[in-house]
Design a protein around this motif. Structure first.
Motif, PDB file in Angstrom:
ATOM      1  N   THR A  89       0.831  -1.207   0.000  1.00 13.55           N
ATOM      2  CA  THR A  89       0.000   0.000   0.000  1.00 13.55           C
ATOM      3  C   THR A  89       0.863   1.253   0.000  1.00 13.55           C
ATOM      4  N   PHE A  90       1.826   1.310   0.928  1.00 17.38           N
ATOM      5  CA  PHE A  90       2.686   2.484   1.009  1.00 17.38           C
ATOM      6  C   PHE A  90       3.562   2.612  -0.239  1.00 17.38           C
ATOM      7  N   ALA A  91       4.069   1.500  -0.753  1.00 20.47           N
ATOM      8  CA  ALA A  91       4.902   1.548  -1.959  1.00 20.47           C
ATOM      9  C   ALA A  91       4.094   2.105  -3.131  1.00 20.47           C
ATOM     10  N   HIS A  92       2.827   1.720  -3.216  1.00 23.33           N
ATOM     11  CA  HIS A  92       1.962   2.221  -4.283  1.00 23.33           C
ATOM     12  C   HIS A  92       1.722   3.731  -4.118  1.00 23.33           C
ATOM     13  N   LEU A  93       1.471   4.157  -2.889  1.00 20.76           N
ATOM     14  CA  LEU A  93       1.178   5.566  -2.631  1.00 20.76           C
ATOM     15  C   LEU A  93       2.420   6.453  -2.657  1.00 20.76           C
ATOM     16  N   LEU A  94       3.516   5.972  -2.076  1.00 25.18           N
ATOM     17  CA  LEU A  94       4.689   6.805  -1.871  1.00 25.18           C
ATOM     18  C   LEU A  94       5.855   6.477  -2.801  1.00 25.18           C
ATOM     19  N   GLY A  95       5.887   5.264  -3.316  1.00 30.02           N
ATOM     20  CA  GLY A  95       7.048   4.804  -4.068  1.00 30.02           C
ATOM     21  C   GLY A  95       8.044   4.139  -3.126  1.00 30.02           C
ATOM     22  N   LEU A  96       8.981   3.421  -3.692  1.00 29.67           N
ATOM     23  CA  LEU A  96      10.004   2.740  -2.896  1.00 29.67           C
ATOM     24  C   LEU A  96      11.207   3.658  -2.699  1.00 29.67           C
ATOM     25  N   ARG A 117      -4.616   9.725   8.666  1.00 26.30           N
ATOM     26  CA  ARG A 117      -4.614   8.263   8.567  1.00 26.30           C
ATOM     27  C   ARG A 117      -3.248   7.688   8.185  1.00 26.30           C
ATOM     28  N   LEU A 118      -2.233   8.545   8.052  1.00 25.90           N
ATOM     29  CA  LEU A 118      -0.910   8.066   7.664  1.00 25.90           C
ATOM     30  C   LEU A 118      -0.334   7.125   8.711  1.00 25.90           C
ATOM     31  N   ILE A 119      -0.444   7.493   9.961  1.00 25.38           N
ATOM     32  CA  ILE A 119       0.039   6.693  11.080  1.00 25.38           C
ATOM     33  C   ILE A 119      -1.186   6.288  11.882  1.00 25.38           C
ATOM     34  N   VAL A 120      -1.161   5.087  12.440  1.00 27.33           N
ATOM     35  CA  VAL A 120      -2.336   4.545  13.129  1.00 27.33           C
ATOM     36  C   VAL A 120      -2.837   5.471  14.230  1.00 27.33           C
ATOM     37  N   ALA A 121      -1.949   5.895  15.113  1.00 25.26           N
ATOM     38  CA  ALA A 121      -2.336   6.783  16.208  1.00 25.26           C
ATOM     39  C   ALA A 121      -1.345   7.941  16.246  1.00 25.26           C
ATOM     40  N   PRO A 122      -1.518   8.925  15.360  1.00 24.96           N
ATOM     41  CA  PRO A 122      -0.518   9.996  15.255  1.00 24.96           C
ATOM     42  C   PRO A 122      -0.511  10.908  16.471  1.00 24.96           C
ATOM     43  N   ASN A 123       0.634  11.502  16.700  1.00 24.48           N
ATOM     44  CA  ASN A 123       0.785  12.511  17.736  1.00 24.48           C
ATOM     45  C   ASN A 123       0.509  13.877  17.131  1.00 24.48           C
ATOM     46  N   VAL A 124      -0.067  14.774  17.898  1.00 24.12           N
ATOM     47  CA  VAL A 124      -0.341  16.115  17.386  1.00 24.12           C
ATOM     48  C   VAL A 124       0.874  17.024  17.516  1.00 24.12           C
ATOM     49  N   ASP A 125       1.903  16.573  18.243  1.00 23.72           N
ATOM     50  CA  ASP A 125       3.107  17.391  18.404  1.00 23.72           C
ATOM     51  C   ASP A 125       4.283  16.835  17.603  1.00 23.72           C
ATOM     52  N   THR A 126       3.962  16.098  16.544  1.00 29.67           N
ATOM     53  CA  THR A 126       4.986  15.424  15.748  1.00 29.67           C
ATOM     54  C   THR A 126       4.676  15.567  14.270  1.00 29.67           C
ATOM     55  N   LEU A 127       5.702  15.832  13.470  1.00 27.92           N
ATOM     56  CA  LEU A 127       5.581  15.683  12.028  1.00 27.92           C
ATOM     57  C   LEU A 127       6.338  14.418  11.658  1.00 27.92           C
ATOM     58  N   TYR A 128       5.723  13.604  10.822  1.00 32.54           N
ATOM     59  CA  TYR A 128       6.277  12.301  10.466  1.00 32.54           C
ATOM     60  C   TYR A 128       6.959  12.335   9.117  1.00 32.54           C
ATOM     61  N   SER A 129       7.985  11.499   8.980  1.00 36.62           N
ATOM     62  CA  SER A 129       8.618  11.188   7.707  1.00 36.62           C
ATOM     63  C   SER A 129       8.538   9.671   7.574  1.00 36.62           C
ATOM     64  N   VAL A 130       8.030   9.203   6.441  1.00 37.39           N
ATOM     65  CA  VAL A 130       7.795   7.779   6.257  1.00 37.39           C
ATOM     66  C   VAL A 130       8.433   7.334   4.947  1.00 37.39           C
ATOM     67  N   ALA A 131       9.037   6.141   4.971  1.00 37.54           N
ATOM     68  CA  ALA A 131       9.586   5.568   3.742  1.00 37.54           C
ATOM     69  C   ALA A 131       9.461   4.050   3.781  1.00 37.54           C
ATOM     70  N   VAL A 132       9.202   3.496   2.621  1.00 40.13           N
ATOM     71  CA  VAL A 132       9.205   2.047   2.418  1.00 40.13           C
ATOM     72  C   VAL A 132      10.549   1.726   1.778  1.00 40.13           C
ATOM     73  N   LEU A 133      11.335   0.914   2.452  1.00 42.75           N
ATOM     74  CA  LEU A 133      12.684   0.602   1.992  1.00 42.75           C
ATOM     75  C   LEU A 133      12.719  -0.762   1.322  1.00 42.75           C
TER      76      LEU A 133
END
Length: 177
Positions: A37-44, A59-75
């Protein structure tokens, strides 16, 4: 049991075996689905950086924090090492968590482990034989596919722009072999 033949297996034993197989295999199935799913949305081997604070719709992270910005990658390191470059992030809590295909954490880069210094790491597939360039740190992945989950503290909405600018300096790509 001496009265049982080699093909005689009790239903309770089959049930126990099936249960152990399910418990062992289910995380890998979920990871494969999430990876696809993530590879399709974000690329590898590409970093997606969150641009705004999370809210109830996130919905990017299951239970996100409001005081955090996330960086996500599928390796995906099946073709060889992947290079991760992080800018200096000082005076601000952050962590970049690496998770294997079974979603087990195997490495962290960030405030507590690097002190926020800039650096370059090669994320190497299992069994990879080779040398990394001087000044580059090697991280051996337990599985050829993994996830990178970065978290950078943001104090308020005004602070978001600074963290977004910082996150654009995170680099992920093929290692120069």
């Amino acid at each position: 049991d001496a009265t049982r033949g080699p093909g005689d297996v009790r239903q309770s034993e089959l049930n126990a075996l099936a249960e152990r197989g399910y418990v062992f295999g289910y995380p890998l199935v979920v990871t494969a689905r999430t990876f696809a799913t993530f590879a399709h949305l974000l690329g590898l081997n590409r970093v997606f950086n969150q641009q705004a604070r999370s809210d109830a719709r996130t919905r990017l992270i299951v239970a996100p924090n409001v005081d955090t910005l996330y960086s996500v990658a599928v390796l995906d390191t099946r073709a060889g090492p992947v290079r991760l470059s992080l800018p200096e992030i000082s005076g601000r809590y952050h962590t970049f968590q690496l998770l294997d295909a079974a979603t087990e954490s195997f490495a962290y880069l960030g405030t507590r482990t690097t002190g926020g210094r800039a650096g370059e790491w090669w994320l190497c597939p299992p069994g990879w034989v080779g040398e990394v360039p001087e000044g580059v740190e090697r991280i051996d992945l337990p599985t050829p596919q993994a996830f990178l989950l970065g978290r950078v503290l943001v104090t308020d909405d005004v602070d978001v722009a600074e963290v977004v600018a910082l996150s654009t300096r995170i680099e992920l790509g093929p290692a120069d072999l």
